[in-house]
Scaffold this active site. Structure first.
Site, mmCIF file in Angstrom:
data_model
loop_
_atom_site.group_PDB
_atom_site.id
_atom_site.type_symbol
_atom_site.label_atom_id
_atom_site.label_comp_id
_atom_site.label_asym_id
_atom_site.label_seq_id
_atom_site.Cartn_x
_atom_site.Cartn_y
_atom_site.Cartn_z
ATOM 1 N N ASP A 41 0.895 -1.421 0.011
ATOM 2 C CA ASP A 41 -0.076 -0.297 0.083
ATOM 3 C C ASP A 41 1.064 1.238 -0.285
ATOM 4 O O ASP A 41 2.048 1.293 0.336
ATOM 5 C CB ASP A 41 -0.984 -0.050 1.365
ATOM 6 C CG ASP A 41 -2.117 -1.223 1.253
ATOM 7 O OD1 ASP A 41 -2.063 -1.522 0.065
ATOM 8 O OD2 ASP A 41 -2.478 -1.400 2.133
ATOM 9 N N TYR A 69 7.081 -8.622 8.234
ATOM 10 C CA TYR A 69 6.694 -7.000 8.292
ATOM 11 C C TYR A 69 7.033 -6.673 9.620
ATOM 12 O O TYR A 69 6.903 -7.641 10.542
ATOM 13 C CB TYR A 69 5.202 -6.893 7.824
ATOM 14 C CG TYR A 69 4.605 -7.266 6.392
ATOM 15 C CD1 TYR A 69 4.754 -6.398 5.566
ATOM 16 C CD2 TYR A 69 4.425 -8.508 6.050
ATOM 17 C CE1 TYR A 69 4.403 -6.699 4.412
ATOM 18 C CE2 TYR A 69 4.053 -8.970 4.940
ATOM 19 C CZ TYR A 69 4.017 -7.962 4.078
ATOM 20 O OH TYR A 69 3.606 -8.291 2.814
ATOM 21 N N ASP A 83 -6.240 1.704 8.821
ATOM 22 C CA ASP A 83 -5.012 2.403 9.012
ATOM 23 C C ASP A 83 -5.163 3.650 9.316
ATOM 24 O O ASP A 83 -6.135 4.272 9.018
ATOM 25 C CB ASP A 83 -3.923 1.940 8.071
ATOM 26 C CG ASP A 83 -4.511 2.294 6.489
ATOM 27 O OD1 ASP A 83 -4.787 3.554 6.520
ATOM 28 O OD2 ASP A 83 -4.546 1.505 5.671
ATOM 29 N N ARG A 179 -3.017 -4.928 8.389
ATOM 30 C CA ARG A 179 -3.927 -4.114 9.328
ATOM 31 C C ARG A 179 -5.157 -4.736 9.827
ATOM 32 O O ARG A 179 -5.629 -4.227 10.931
ATOM 33 C CB ARG A 179 -4.423 -2.791 8.363
ATOM 34 C CG ARG A 179 -4.642 -3.318 7.007
ATOM 35 C CD ARG A 179 -4.711 -2.048 5.953
ATOM 36 N NE ARG A 179 -4.911 -2.629 4.709
ATOM 37 C CZ ARG A 179 -5.961 -2.280 3.904
ATOM 38 N NH1 ARG A 179 -6.914 -1.632 4.632
ATOM 39 N NH2 ARG A 179 -5.991 -2.663 2.539
#
Length: 330
Positions: A41, A69, A83, A179
């Site tokens: 993203d 991540y 988010d 998320r």
């Protein structure tokens, strides 16, 4: 002369889509066939391998790669996109929570878990991404889109209740929405949460330490670019190796089925010719076996002198069917 195919490990900057990075590299390289190996993203940063030339054909093989991540979330804030880029729907008081309460949640994010994708995601329904329906206010049954994902490793690495900040490291399979994990942690704690930062530290053999900033790459000379371009076949380590016997190459290049007698396993080839160095990819990545997630029936195929020919599918009877023919017929 610049290489006409390969992979560049880009450190994607914040604010760029993955397609933005592809477009910039396409102009820099002067090659139309350019693609990325896993969407990030715009708010996310980190490892984004970019394939170009004939190596774009290998992109699908990166699907089995583990991704690592580092994510940060803010407690007490709930947004529509899960988010910090979204609209704030609710803010809650953060109280009666301890670090131990948060640490206890780590065990929920190991092994196989079920996730429902966010309504603001690129997952397609009837050919359209979910986020388009969400922006238009259309309700879509996202429950029907829930999927099983694998989480190999999860740990909290920073917790500060006063600052309402929590971060964690997670190694997971394709299709994991980080998320969603952030949001769920907030709901389990009863205060809500939204993701405020996301960095992809690792994707398969690619790490952030070995990545290059996009702007840095765009300023490189041709020779500097050649130095950082990686051969695609050396990165698809989740495909085991087979070696085609000398004289059998025409079967492969002509798309014919290859019987077992015309090829060897990598180990058999090394023992047979006693020259293992010929079959080891120059500059290959050193990655532990337990970090791999092998395809069960797709293999990399090499000639006896070590040339990469392409990939093949092993059928139930042990014969090989050519998949992506990429080597030089000569």
């Amino acid at each position: 002369m610049m290489k006409n195919s390969g992979v560049i490990n880009i450190n994607k900057p914040e604010g760029y889509t993955s397609h933005d990075v592809v477009a910039k590299l396409r102009r820099k390289l002067g090659i139309k066939r350019v693609g990325h190996t896993g969407t990030l993203d715009p708010m996310a940063t980190g490892v984004l391998p970019i394939c170009f030339g004939k190596d774009t054909r290998l992109i699908e093989y990166y699907d089995h790669d583990w991704k690592t991540y580092e994510a940060e979330l803010e407690l007490g804030k709930i947004t529509d996109t899960l988010d910090i880029t979204g609209d704030v729907l609710e803010e809650r008081e953060v109280k009666d929570i301890t670090s131990e309460d948060i640490e206890l949640l780590a065990c929920r994010y190991r092994g196989t878990i079920t996730q429902i994708p966010p309504k603001y995601s690129a997952l397609k329904v009837n050919g359209r991404p979910l986020y388009k329906y969400a922006r238009e206010g259309q309700e879509i049954d996202i429950e029907a889109k829930k999927r099983h994902i694998e989480i190999k490793h999860f740990e909290f690495n920073f917790i500060d209740i006063d600052l309402k900040k929590v971060s964690f490291i997670v190694t997971c399979s394709k299709g994991t929405y980080i998320r969603s994990i952030c949001s769920e942690i907030g709901e389990l704690l009863g205060v809500g949460a939204t993701m405020t930062k996301l960095v992809r530290r690792k994707s398969g053999v690619f790490t952030d330490e070995s990545s290059y900033d996009l702007e840095q790459v765009l300023e490189m000379s041709e020779s500097e670019l050649n130095d950082i371009i990686i051969s695609g076949e050396s990165t698809i380590v989740n495909l085991r190796k087979l070696v085609l016997k000398n004289g059998s190459e025409p079967f492969y290049f002509n798309g014919r089925t290859i019987e077992k007698k015309y090829y060897m396993t990598y180990e058999e080839a090394c023992d047979a010719i006693k020259q293992k160095e010929k079959l080891v990819n120059k500059g290959s990545f050193d990655i532990a076996e337990d970090e791999l997630n092998f395809f069960s029936d797709i293999y990399r195929l090499y000639g006896e002198e070590g040339a990469f020919l392409g990939t093949c599918l092993m059928k139930e009877d042990g014969s090989l069917k050519p998949e992506k023919v990429m080597g030089n017929r000569n």
